[in-house]
Scaffold this motif. Structure first.
Motif, short mmCIF file in Angstrom:
data_model
loop_
_atom_site.label_atom_id
_atom_site.label_comp_id
_atom_site.label_asym_id
_atom_site.label_seq_id
_atom_site.Cartn_x
_atom_site.Cartn_y
_atom_site.Cartn_z
N ILE A 46 -9.34 1.33 24.96
CA ILE A 46 -9.33 1.41 26.42
C ILE A 46 -8.67 2.70 26.89
O ILE A 46 -9.11 3.34 27.85
CB ILE A 46 -8.61 0.18 27.01
N ALA A 47 -7.57 3.11 26.21
CA ALA A 47 -6.89 4.35 26.58
C ALA A 47 -7.81 5.56 26.37
O ALA A 47 -7.84 6.47 27.21
CB ALA A 47 -5.62 4.51 25.75
N TYR A 48 -8.55 5.55 25.28
CA TYR A 48 -9.47 6.65 25.00
C TYR A 48 -10.57 6.70 26.05
O TYR A 48 -10.97 7.77 26.50
CB TYR A 48 -10.07 6.48 23.61
N TRP A 49 -11.05 5.52 26.46
CA TRP A 49 -12.04 5.43 27.52
C TRP A 49 -11.49 6.02 28.82
O TRP A 49 -12.15 6.79 29.52
CB TRP A 49 -12.45 3.96 27.70
N SER A 109 -5.16 -0.07 29.84
CA SER A 109 -4.93 -0.05 28.39
C SER A 109 -3.52 -0.51 28.06
O SER A 109 -3.29 -1.22 27.08
CB SER A 109 -5.18 1.34 27.82
N THR A 114 1.91 4.55 20.98
CA THR A 114 1.15 4.00 22.11
C THR A 114 1.63 4.61 23.42
O THR A 114 0.82 5.11 24.22
CB THR A 114 1.32 2.47 22.16
N PHE A 124 -5.12 -1.55 22.65
CA PHE A 124 -4.73 -0.38 23.45
C PHE A 124 -5.67 0.82 23.29
O PHE A 124 -6.23 1.33 24.27
CB PHE A 124 -3.31 0.05 23.12
N SER A 171 -3.41 -4.30 28.54
CA SER A 171 -4.08 -4.94 27.41
C SER A 171 -3.19 -4.92 26.16
O SER A 171 -3.16 -5.89 25.39
CB SER A 171 -5.40 -4.23 27.12
N TYR A 172 -2.46 -3.85 25.99
CA TYR A 172 -1.55 -3.72 24.85
C TYR A 172 -0.47 -4.80 24.88
O TYR A 172 -0.18 -5.43 23.85
CB TYR A 172 -0.93 -2.32 24.90
#
Length: 437
Positions: free
Chosen positions: A392-395, A408, A245, A389, A411-412
């Motif tokens: 949202i991280a990819y977004w 992200s 992560t 995670f 949120s994690y």
């Protein structure tokens, strides 16, 4: 137990303060050079070390919980068996890493994103620090064993000595000898071997207790290793997902450019300091929870968990106020690059939600580690990483948006707190509340 928890928390916080200060010293001293390339290179290289070293931090976590349970049951034989088996495992893995260092470095830097100069600096740091592998993993075991026996003072002394030497060598190697990223790596390696030597000297004081039970100890018990590896495998999966992560977070940061990578590296180091503060309570939770489980005290587990959650939140709140109020002055100490400092200021407010939510996650981690619930930690981390995670991280990566990337991470932490909190509530509080009503 409440007094013991507070005492251990204090010692652990003081000891933990010196750990991220080492990484912070690397960042700050390298930031005094004319370019931020070396700081970015070390940040990139640390992605590999997160996998290589912290990926095996289960050696510390499992040793603490299992040792605390043995101590709670007053089983000295089991306590020494855990130490010896874990040391054999740690030394073996560390030696294997050392033998494969060239292959690991070549493969690792081939898949990491970063400019040519940044990768070159990162490789220099990697080659200097990798030689500490056996010492680092053995230190995990010894730290866990002494913590499990409530000897936080011993860990405090060992950690402070090693990290003060590391920080001093950083200034000498980087600013005086001009070894740049290589100097930061070799300073860390020297400090790890010094810490190991200190621990081994302290172990000589335990020789009388060891000699008393040595004939009962079964070092090469297959059942003992299977039990140890079963717990360690769950914690390892949990830890690898955690590392992945943060590695994705840093790798996506590097895709935004070296200035974003350097700025996020500064904020990440500050978050690490806050996490280590909170971990003072979390590690105390491991020791106390393990001891309470060893003597079968469920009511004590409930009380200490409530106390630890409040303590962890207050520590994180105090740290956030301490960091964010003087942030304008603080960030200029880490880099001479104005664009890097400006970016760090822009995204600094994300430190608060990450750490405040993280405080609950860290305390629950300590609780379940102390009672050796590896599967619970593993399952929680799977859900938090893949559901809370990654999307949202990819977004954020697709949108090239650093705010979304920080969302992200927030949120994690929320995911970890919720998944572990629900299990703890259902298992230790729900039935009690029903019986009272």
């Amino acid at each position: 137990m409440e007094k013991k928890f507070l005492t251990l928390t204090f010692y652990n916080i003081v000891a933990n303060l010196t750990v991220p200060l080492t990484g912070l010293a690397d960042t700050a001293v390298l930031g005094q050079l004319e370019t931020h390339t070396f700081m970015a290179g070390v940040a990139l290289s640390n992605v590999l070390f997160d996998y290589l070293f912290w990926g095996f931090s289960f050696l510390r976590m499992s040793t603490t919980g299992l040792t605390a349970q043995a101590e709670g049951d007053e089983n000295k034989k089991e306590s020494f068996q855990i130490l010896i088996r874990s040391m054999i495992l740690g030394a073996g893995i560390g030696t294997f890493i050392l033998l494969c260092m060239n292959y690991i470095g070549e493969f690792g830097f081939s898949i990491l994103e970063g400019g040519k100069e940044v990768k070159s600096a990162g490789l220099d740091y990697f080659q200097a620090r990798i030689i500490s592998a056996p010492a680092t993993l053995c230190n995990f075991v010894l730290t866990g064993w002494f913590l499990g026996r409530s000897k936080s003072g011993t860990v405090l002394v060992a950690t402070v000595i090693a990290n003060l030497v590391n920080i001093s060598l950083n200034f000498w190697f980087i600013l005086i000898l001009d070894w740049k990223a290589f100097g930061a790596g070799i300073a860390t390696s020297i400090s790890q071997y010094l810490m190991l030597a200190f621990f081994l000297i302290l172990l000589l004081k335990e020789k009388d207790q060891f000699l008393h039970v040595r004939q009962e100890i079964r070092i090469f018990s297959l059942k003992g290793y299977i039990s140890l590896l079963s717990l360690n495998s769950d914690i390892m999966i949990r830890t690898l997902l955690l590392i992945t992560t943060f590695s994705l977070f840093r790798n996506y940061s590097s895709g935004f450019g070296s200035e974003f990578l350097a700025a996020n590296a500064i904020l990440h180091q500050l978050i690490l300091i806050g996490a280590f503060w909170i971990d003072g309570a979390a590690i105390a939770m491991e020791t106390v929870a393990g001891t309470l489980k060893g003597n079968g005290n469920s009511e004590g587990l409930r009380k200490i968990l409530k106390m630890a959650l409040v303590s962890g939140f207050l520590i994180s709140l105090f740290f956030c106020l301490l960091i964010l109020i003087p942030s304008d002055i603080l960030f200029t100490q880490f880099s001479k690059s104005k664009p890097v400092v400006d970016l760090a200021k822009e995204y600094a407010l994300w430190i608060a939600p990450v750490l405040l939510l993280g405080s609950f996650a860290f305390i629950f981690d300590g609780f379940f580690l102390g009672i050796s619930e590896g599967k619970t930690l593993r399952n929680s981390m799977i859900v938090s990483s893949l559901v809370f995670f990654l999307p949202i991280a990819y977004w954020g990566n697709l949108e090239n948006n650093n705010h979304i990337l920080w969302l992200s991470l927030t949120s994690y932490m929320l995911g970890r707190a919720i998944t572990l909190g629900v299990i703890a509530y259902n298992r230790y509080f729900r039935n009690v509340e029903r019986s009272i009503s």
